[in-house]
Motif scaffolding. Structure first.
Motif, mmCIF file in Angstrom:
data_model
loop_
_atom_site.group_PDB
_atom_site.id
_atom_site.type_symbol
_atom_site.label_atom_id
_atom_site.label_comp_id
_atom_site.label_asym_id
_atom_site.label_seq_id
_atom_site.Cartn_x
_atom_site.Cartn_y
_atom_site.Cartn_z
ATOM 1 N N ALA A 57 0.837 -1.205 0.000
ATOM 2 C CA ALA A 57 0.000 0.000 0.000
ATOM 3 C C ALA A 57 0.870 1.253 0.000
ATOM 4 N N LEU A 58 1.929 1.258 0.801
ATOM 5 C CA LEU A 58 2.848 2.396 0.823
ATOM 6 C C LEU A 58 3.534 2.565 -0.527
ATOM 7 N N ARG A 59 3.839 1.430 -1.173
ATOM 8 C CA ARG A 59 4.467 1.500 -2.498
ATOM 9 C C ARG A 59 3.501 2.094 -3.521
ATOM 10 N N ARG A 60 2.234 1.712 -3.443
ATOM 11 C CA ARG A 60 1.237 2.263 -4.367
ATOM 12 C C ARG A 60 1.028 3.754 -4.130
ATOM 13 N N LEU A 61 1.162 4.173 -2.858
ATOM 14 C CA LEU A 61 1.012 5.591 -2.535
ATOM 15 C C LEU A 61 2.269 6.394 -2.867
ATOM 16 N N GLN A 75 17.021 4.582 -2.860
ATOM 17 C CA GLN A 75 16.089 5.647 -3.232
ATOM 18 C C GLN A 75 14.753 5.042 -3.677
ATOM 19 N N GLY A 76 13.669 5.553 -3.143
ATOM 20 C CA GLY A 76 12.344 5.089 -3.538
ATOM 21 C C GLY A 76 11.780 3.964 -2.697
ATOM 22 N N THR A 77 12.592 3.385 -1.786
ATOM 23 C CA THR A 77 12.069 2.351 -0.882
ATOM 24 C C THR A 77 10.984 2.971 0.001
ATOM 25 N N PRO A 78 9.819 2.336 0.128
ATOM 26 C CA PRO A 78 8.743 2.915 0.946
ATOM 27 C C PRO A 78 9.208 3.217 2.372
ATOM 28 N N THR A 79 8.731 4.323 2.908
ATOM 29 C CA THR A 79 9.066 4.710 4.274
ATOM 30 C C THR A 79 7.784 4.888 5.078
ATOM 31 N N MET A 80 7.866 5.427 6.241
ATOM 32 C CA MET A 80 6.721 5.646 7.115
ATOM 33 C C MET A 80 6.172 4.319 7.657
ATOM 34 N N GLY A 81 7.039 3.302 7.790
ATOM 35 C CA GLY A 81 6.608 2.003 8.283
ATOM 36 C C GLY A 81 6.111 2.023 9.711
ATOM 37 N N GLY A 82 6.421 3.089 10.447
ATOM 38 C CA GLY A 82 5.935 3.197 11.817
ATOM 39 C C GLY A 82 4.422 3.181 11.926
ATOM 40 N N ILE A 83 3.712 3.479 10.811
ATOM 41 C CA ILE A 83 2.248 3.513 10.866
ATOM 42 C C ILE A 83 1.640 2.136 11.073
ATOM 43 N N GLY A 125 8.965 -7.766 14.746
ATOM 44 C CA GLY A 125 8.176 -8.192 13.601
ATOM 45 C C GLY A 125 8.405 -7.315 12.384
ATOM 46 N N PHE A 126 8.705 -6.041 12.632
ATOM 47 C CA PHE A 126 8.990 -5.118 11.536
ATOM 48 C C PHE A 126 10.224 -5.538 10.755
ATOM 49 N N LEU A 127 11.145 -6.236 11.419
ATOM 50 C CA LEU A 127 12.363 -6.680 10.739
ATOM 51 C C LEU A 127 12.064 -7.670 9.614
ATOM 52 N N TRP A 128 10.900 -8.312 9.649
ATOM 53 C CA TRP A 128 10.524 -9.211 8.560
ATOM 54 C C TRP A 128 10.480 -8.456 7.232
ATOM 55 N N PRO A 151 18.049 -6.842 2.377
ATOM 56 C CA PRO A 151 17.781 -5.473 1.915
ATOM 57 C C PRO A 151 16.345 -5.062 2.224
ATOM 58 N N ALA A 152 16.186 -3.909 2.823
ATOM 59 C CA ALA A 152 14.889 -3.488 3.349
ATOM 60 C C ALA A 152 13.866 -3.259 2.244
ATOM 61 N N ARG A 153 12.649 -3.705 2.526
ATOM 62 C CA ARG A 153 11.522 -3.424 1.631
ATOM 63 C C ARG A 153 10.728 -2.216 2.105
#
Length: 367
Positions: free
Chosen positions: A67-71, A89-97, A253-256, A261-263
């Motif tokens: 969803a973050l990627r689509r946004l 560059q471009g990796t989705p962020t704001m995963g804290g939500i 769990g976020f580490l999954w 390399p981070a998604r």
């Protein structure tokens, strides 16, 4: 070409998955060890909240990350940072939500909506909101400029002051304003408690924010720190211990999704909330001494930035150029530019974090 028979062994690198799995096994082993040797029945009370937090975030992330990627919530990478990071560059962020809501909801339900857990949850959510504002402005402007440092500090100070006001109105003031130390030493602060608490909140949240610079770094070290605070809070503050364990599991769990390399990155939404959660439980649980030990990684990251800036200014010549104490700050970037692979830096920080928790547990037995 002559075959000399010599075989050069390639350096073995851990994988992001192996580090995350090793961290999970290490934390579970730690709680079992504490149950056996230091605090019986702790695993039966805290292991389930920790597990559910991890599983909940891991599962929710499978929907949230796409969803973050689509946004198009892609991270803007600093051009003056390590060049190896430009590929992120471009990796989705704001995963804290999707980290914070899971951990807080579980903590509230598991603690029976305890008043202390509600207060820590509101403080954590407020710091997550500040981080979300910063992340949103960065994404909207397509630059690294989000909230101004002044605006961010003022908002953090406001929410921290609200938390401290609640403390003064509802809790035992004499107990809260008296700092307990190992070996039965106490420091009665009185009104000086308020500026100290504000300093802890601001320092903690910004320190965890600075640590969020490599795949899995802040998530893993944050999970370790919250886990350690949970162990130390039980059984005197069982509800706060549950709060810490639920959030620890959530960051694990976020580490999954964030392992190398981070998604997805947690962004300021997750990193500022992490610092707020640690500070609020340390203050409310009267464990500032333990937080000083367990949070030493975050403290060092901040010190490295302060030292870098101070040294650069102090060594400026007539051309306005100064010398650098580190190759780059925070310190994890210095290690990267010194030839360490990103995974080795993360592994080193995980091991250090685990050692700090073990030291804090041993020191707690001196009280």
């Amino acid at each position: 070409m002559v075959d000399t028979g010599v075989r050069v062994r390639k350096a073995k690198f851990p994988t992001g998955s192996s580090l995350a799995l090793g961290l999970a096994i290490g934390l579970i082993s730690l709680i079992v060890g504490v149950d056996l040797f230091l605090n019986p029945n702790i695993s039966s009370s805290l292991l389930l909240p920790f597990t559910f937090g991890g599983a909940g975030v891991a599962m929710l992330g499978t929907f949230a990350v796409p969803a973050l990627r689509r946004l198009k919530a892609g991270q803007i990478i600093r051009e003056d940072g390590p060049q190896a990071h430009l590929k992120k560059q471009g990796t989705p962020t704001m995963g804290g939500i999707f980290i914070i809501p899971v951990g807080i909801l579980l903590a509230l339900v598991w603690s029976g909506f305890n008043d202390k857990v509600i207060a820590c949850s509101l403080l954590t959510l407020s710091f997550a909101f500040i981080g979300w504002l910063d992340d949103w402005k960065i994404l909207r402007r397509h630059s690294n400029k989000g909230l101004s440092p002044r605006a961010k500090l003022l908002l953090q100070a406001f929410f921290a002051a609200c938390f401290c006001t609640w403390l003064g109105l509802t809790q035992n003031w004499q107990a809260i304003a008296t700092i307990n130390l190992p070996l039965h030493f106490v420091i009665p602060l009185g009104l000086l408690f308020f500026p100290l608490a504000l300093f802890v909140f601001l320092g903690s949240s910004n320190a965890t924010n600075l640590t969020d610079g490599l795949d899995g770094l802040a998530g893993g070290t944050g999970a370790i720190a919250l886990f350690g605070m949970g162990l130390l809070l039980f059984p005197q503050n069982k509800e706060l211990a549950i709060f810490c364990m639920c959030l620890s599991g959530s960051y694990l769990g976020f580490l999954w999704h964030n392992r190398y390399p981070a998604r997805v990155f947690m962004g300021d939404t997750g990193s500022l909330a992490l610092g707020g959660a640690l500070a609020s439980t340390a203050i409310l649980g009267n464990l500032l001494w333990a937080f000083l030990i367990i949070g030493a990684i975050f403290i060092w990251e901040s010190i490295s930035v302060i030292a870098q800036v101070s040294y650069y200014k102090a060594t400026k010549d007539e051309t306005g150029m100064g010398k650098r104490l580190f190759k780059m700050a925070p310190f994890h970037h210095h290690l990267e530019l010194s030839g360490w692979h990103e995974l080795h830096v993360v592994k080193f920080f995980y091991l250090t974090g685990g050692l700090l928790v073990a030291i804090a547990l041993l020191v707690s037995k001196l009280r």
